[in-house]
Motif scaffolding. Structure first.
Motif, PDB file in Angstrom:
ATOM      1  N   PHE A 126     -87.878   3.707 -24.651  1.00  0.00           N
ATOM      2  CA  PHE A 126     -88.393   3.483 -26.007  1.00  0.00           C
ATOM      3  C   PHE A 126     -87.441   2.632 -26.843  1.00  0.00           C
ATOM      4  O   PHE A 126     -86.236   2.616 -26.613  1.00  0.00           O
ATOM      5  CB  PHE A 126     -88.624   4.829 -26.707  1.00  0.00           C
ATOM      6  CG  PHE A 126     -89.677   5.651 -26.048  1.00  0.00           C
ATOM      7  CD1 PHE A 126     -91.018   5.377 -26.255  1.00  0.00           C
ATOM      8  CD2 PHE A 126     -89.337   6.680 -25.191  1.00  0.00           C
ATOM      9  CE1 PHE A 126     -92.003   6.125 -25.625  1.00  0.00           C
ATOM     10  CE2 PHE A 126     -90.315   7.441 -24.557  1.00  0.00           C
ATOM     11  CZ  PHE A 126     -91.642   7.159 -24.781  1.00  0.00           C
ATOM     12  N   GLN A 127     -88.052   1.993 -27.829  1.00  0.00           N
ATOM     13  CA  GLN A 127     -87.309   1.214 -28.823  1.00  0.00           C
ATOM     14  C   GLN A 127     -86.278   2.142 -29.484  1.00  0.00           C
ATOM     15  O   GLN A 127     -86.618   3.250 -29.899  1.00  0.00           O
ATOM     16  CB  GLN A 127     -88.336   0.752 -29.870  1.00  0.00           C
ATOM     17  CG  GLN A 127     -87.926  -0.400 -30.718  1.00  0.00           C
ATOM     18  CD  GLN A 127     -89.149  -1.009 -31.441  1.00  0.00           C
ATOM     19  OE1 GLN A 127     -90.301  -0.670 -31.173  1.00  0.00           O
ATOM     20  NE2 GLN A 127     -88.889  -1.920 -32.351  1.00  0.00           N
ATOM     21  N   GLY A 128     -85.015   1.709 -29.540  1.00  0.00           N
ATOM     22  CA  GLY A 128     -83.973   2.500 -30.208  1.00  0.00           C
ATOM     23  C   GLY A 128     -83.618   3.794 -29.514  1.00  0.00           C
ATOM     24  O   GLY A 128     -83.079   4.713 -30.122  1.00  0.00           O
ATOM     25  N   LEU A 131     -90.049  -1.571 -21.041  1.00  0.00           N
ATOM     26  CA  LEU A 131     -88.802  -1.615 -21.802  1.00  0.00           C
ATOM     27  C   LEU A 131     -89.119  -2.156 -23.186  1.00  0.00           C
ATOM     28  O   LEU A 131     -89.484  -3.327 -23.329  1.00  0.00           O
ATOM     29  CB  LEU A 131     -87.809  -2.535 -21.089  1.00  0.00           C
ATOM     30  CG  LEU A 131     -87.485  -2.096 -19.661  1.00  0.00           C
ATOM     31  CD1 LEU A 131     -87.097  -3.275 -18.805  1.00  0.00           C
ATOM     32  CD2 LEU A 131     -86.398  -1.043 -19.664  1.00  0.00           C
ATOM     33  N   ASP A 132     -89.018  -1.298 -24.196  1.00  0.00           N
ATOM     34  CA  ASP A 132     -89.389  -1.715 -25.545  1.00  0.00           C
ATOM     35  C   ASP A 132     -88.135  -2.139 -26.307  1.00  0.00           C
ATOM     36  O   ASP A 132     -87.309  -1.296 -26.664  1.00  0.00           O
ATOM     37  CB  ASP A 132     -90.114  -0.566 -26.261  1.00  0.00           C
ATOM     38  CG  ASP A 132     -90.842  -1.045 -27.517  1.00  0.00           C
ATOM     39  OD1 ASP A 132     -90.678  -2.220 -27.893  1.00  0.00           O
ATOM     40  OD2 ASP A 132     -91.577  -0.234 -28.110  1.00  0.00           O
ATOM     41  N   GLU A 133     -87.994  -3.440 -26.532  1.00  0.00           N
ATOM     42  CA  GLU A 133     -86.832  -4.007 -27.227  1.00  0.00           C
ATOM     43  C   GLU A 133     -85.527  -3.408 -26.689  1.00  0.00           C
ATOM     44  O   GLU A 133     -84.727  -2.855 -27.440  1.00  0.00           O
ATOM     45  CB  GLU A 133     -86.917  -3.732 -28.745  1.00  0.00           C
ATOM     46  CG  GLU A 133     -88.221  -4.132 -29.403  1.00  0.00           C
ATOM     47  CD  GLU A 133     -88.238  -5.576 -29.921  1.00  0.00           C
ATOM     48  OE1 GLU A 133     -87.262  -6.331 -29.690  1.00  0.00           O
ATOM     49  OE2 GLU A 133     -89.251  -5.944 -30.537  1.00  0.00           O
ATOM     50  N   LYS A 155     -97.190  -4.724 -30.156  1.00  0.00           N
ATOM     51  CA  LYS A 155     -96.615  -4.624 -28.807  1.00  0.00           C
ATOM     52  C   LYS A 155     -96.362  -3.175 -28.409  1.00  0.00           C
ATOM     53  O   LYS A 155     -96.732  -2.735 -27.328  1.00  0.00           O
ATOM     54  CB  LYS A 155     -95.285  -5.419 -28.740  1.00  0.00           C
ATOM     55  CG  LYS A 155     -95.390  -6.847 -29.240  1.00  0.00           C
ATOM     56  CD  LYS A 155     -94.065  -7.598 -29.173  1.00  0.00           C
ATOM     57  CE  LYS A 155     -92.941  -7.067 -30.037  1.00  0.00           C
ATOM     58  NZ  LYS A 155     -93.146  -7.171 -31.496  1.00  0.00           N
ATOM     59  N   THR A 156     -95.714  -2.440 -29.308  1.00  0.00           N
ATOM     60  CA  THR A 156     -95.398  -1.044 -28.997  1.00  0.00           C
ATOM     61  C   THR A 156     -96.683  -0.216 -28.879  1.00  0.00           C
ATOM     62  O   THR A 156     -96.836   0.588 -27.957  1.00  0.00           O
ATOM     63  CB  THR A 156     -94.462  -0.449 -30.074  1.00  0.00           C
ATOM     64  OG1 THR A 156     -93.240  -1.179 -30.063  1.00  0.00           O
ATOM     65  CG2 THR A 156     -94.178   1.024 -29.823  1.00  0.00           C
ATOM     66  N   THR A 157     -97.605  -0.433 -29.797  1.00  0.00           N
ATOM     67  CA  THR A 157     -98.838   0.357 -29.815  1.00  0.00           C
ATOM     68  C   THR A 157     -99.563   0.275 -28.480  1.00  0.00           C
ATOM     69  O   THR A 157     -99.928   1.307 -27.891  1.00  0.00           O
ATOM     70  CB  THR A 157     -99.759  -0.122 -30.948  1.00  0.00           C
ATOM     71  OG1 THR A 157     -99.080   0.063 -32.187  1.00  0.00           O
ATOM     72  CG2 THR A 157    -101.075   0.633 -30.960  1.00  0.00           C
TER      73      THR A 157
HETATM   74 MG    MG Z   1     -92.322  -2.238 -31.519  1.00  0.00          MG
END
Ligand code: MG
Ligand code: ADP
Length: 337
Positions: A101-103, A182-184, A48-50
Motif C-alpha cells: 500500500f501507499q505509505g 505496488l502503490d507509489e 489509480k489506487t481506487t
Molecule cells: Mg493513490
C-alpha cells in the motif's frame, strides 16, 4: 505476449458522498500478462489506487463497484474476482495477489521485530511451518539486498526508509503471489534510494516471475520499471501502450504533458512545464473529453464529444480527437535534445 493473468474489463467504481457520486475509476480495461510489469500513471486523484483496491476487495465502505469484471487465471483456471466468496478472497490476497500500500512503510507494528511480522503474516495465511517461513524470509531479504539475519532481529524503527521499503517488498512476496501491486512504492524516498528499489524490484521479478502493477505519478520512474504504461486522467484510462510508446511517442496530450514535466539534461529548469490547471471535480466532470479544459490542443469537438479509446497502432491505445497535433508537438520536444 505470454498468458494473461489478470484481465480487467470495463471496471467502474464510485464513492458515495453527500454531494453525489465521485466517479473515481470509470470503464477501466487492461490485461496483465504473466511476468510483465504494467505501470498506472497519472496525477494524484486520477483513480489509480481506487481501481487497484477493488482487485483485493479492500475498497472503503463508501465505494461501490458499478460495473465490470476482473478475470484472474491461475493454473489454467479462470475466475471473476468480483464474484469471489469471502473465503476465496482471503486466500487470494497474499497467495495470488499481494498489494504494497501507499505509505505502508509506517504500517509495521512498532513493537514487533521484523521476524515476528513475517511469521504473523505467514501464520494468518496458513503457513505453520516456522522453519520453512524463516528460511524463505531469509532468502527474500537477501534478494532485496538486506543483511538477512540482522534485519530479522530488528525493530522497524531501527531500519531506514529504504530498508523498510525493501523489507515490505520481501513481505509482499512471502507467500509467492502471481500478481504484486505496488502503490507509489518509492514516493517517500530520495532519488538514489528510489533507483535502488527499482533495481531490486526488477531482480526480484526476474527471479520469482510475478507480474507487477506499478502505480506512480512519476512517468520517468514508471518508464524505468515497466514494460507497458497506462495513463489515467480523471478516473479514466486515456492512453495505454509500451513504455517506448508512452515515453517517446505519446498520443494523448495529457501523457505529453507528463513527459514535458520530466526533467531532461539538455533543458533549463525554467523550460520545465507542468500541466496548467487542476484536475476536474469527479462529481460533476467536464463534458466531452475530460481533459479539454486543460488541453493546449482542444477544439470545439472536444467539449462536445467524448473521444473513443481506440488502437492507433498495434498495442497503442489513446482517447483523443486530435492525436495528429500531439504527434507534431512531441516531434518538437525530442528535436530540442
Ligand atoms: Mg493513490
Ligand atoms: N473514501 C473516499 N471517499 C470519497 N472519495 C474518495 C475516497 N477515496 C478516494 N476518493 C476520490 O476518488 C478519486 C480517485 O482517488 P484515488 O483512487 O485515491 O486516486 P490516485 O490513487 O490516482 O491518487 C479522487 O477524486 C479522490 O478524491
Amino acid at each position: 505476449m505470454s498468458e494473461v493473468v489478470l484481465s480487467v474489463q470495463d471496471v467502474s467504481i464510485v464513492y458515495r458522498v453527500s454531494r453525489g457520486q465521485v466517479k473515481a475509476s470509470q470503464h477501466i480495461s487492461f490485461d496483465l500478462h504473466k511476468g510483465e510489469s504494467l505501470a498506472l500513471i497519472g496525477e494524484s486523484g486520477s483513480g489509480k489506487t481506487t481501481v487497484s483496491l477493488s482487485f483485493i476487495d479492500m475498497l472503503p465502505s463508501a465505494a461501490k463497484i458499478t460495473g465490470g469484471k476482473v478475470l484472474y487465471t491461475r493454473d489454467g483456471k479462470t475466475e471473476n474476482i468480483f464474484e469471489f466468496s469471502e473465503a476465496r478472497m482471503r486466500d487470494f490476497r497474499w497467495h495470488d495477489c499481494a498489494m504494497v500500500f501507499q505509505g505502508a512503510q509506517n504500517a509495521f507494528n512498532p513493537v514487533l521485530k521484523i521476524k515476528e511480522q513475517f511469521l504473523d503474516t505467514a501464520r494468518a495465511h496458513g503457513w505453520r511451518d516456522k522453519g520453512k517461513v524463516i528460511k524463505r524470509t531469509l532468502e527474500l531479504l537477501r534478494l532485496v539486498r538486506l543483511d538477512p539475519e540482522r534485519t530479522l532481529e530488528s525493530f522497524p524503527h531501527e531500519l531506514s526508509g529504504g530498508m523498510k521499503q525493501r523489507t515490505l517488498l520481501a513481505l509482499g512476496v512471502l507467500l509467492d503471489p502471481q500478481v504484486v501491486i505496488l502503490d507509489e512504492p518509492t514516493t517517500a524516498l530520495d532519488i538514489l534510494t528510489q533507483r535502488a528499489i527499482i533495481e531490486v524490484l526488477k531482480e526480484m521479478q526476474s527471479r520469482l516471475g510475478f507480474s507487477i502493477i506499478f502505480i506512480s505519478h512519476d512517468l520517468a520512474l514508471a518508464a524505468e520499471m515497466a514494460d507497458r504504461v497506462a495513463t489515467m486522467y480523471a478516473g479514466e484510462m486515456v492512453e495505454l501502450g509500451s513504455t517506448q510508446h508512452i515515453f517517446y511517442e505519446p498520443l494523448h496530450p495529457y501523457s505529453l504533458g507528463l513527459l514535458q514535466s520530466v526533467p531532461r539534461l539538455s533543458q533549463d529548469k525554467d523550460e520545465l512545464s507542468s500541466i496548467k490547471g487542476n484536475p476536474p471535480d469527479l462529481i460533476d466532470p467536464p463534458s466531452g473529453c475530460k481533459f479539454h479544459p486543460r488541453c493546449p490542443f482542444a477544439q470545439e469537438l472536444c467539449n462536445q464529444e467524448e473521444p473513443v479509446f481506440k488502437e492507433h497502432e498495434p498495442g497503442h491505445f489513446a482517447a483523443c480527437h486530435f492525436t495528429e497535433n500531439v504527434i507534431e508537438a512531441r516531434a518538437n520536444l525530442w528535436k530540442k535534445d
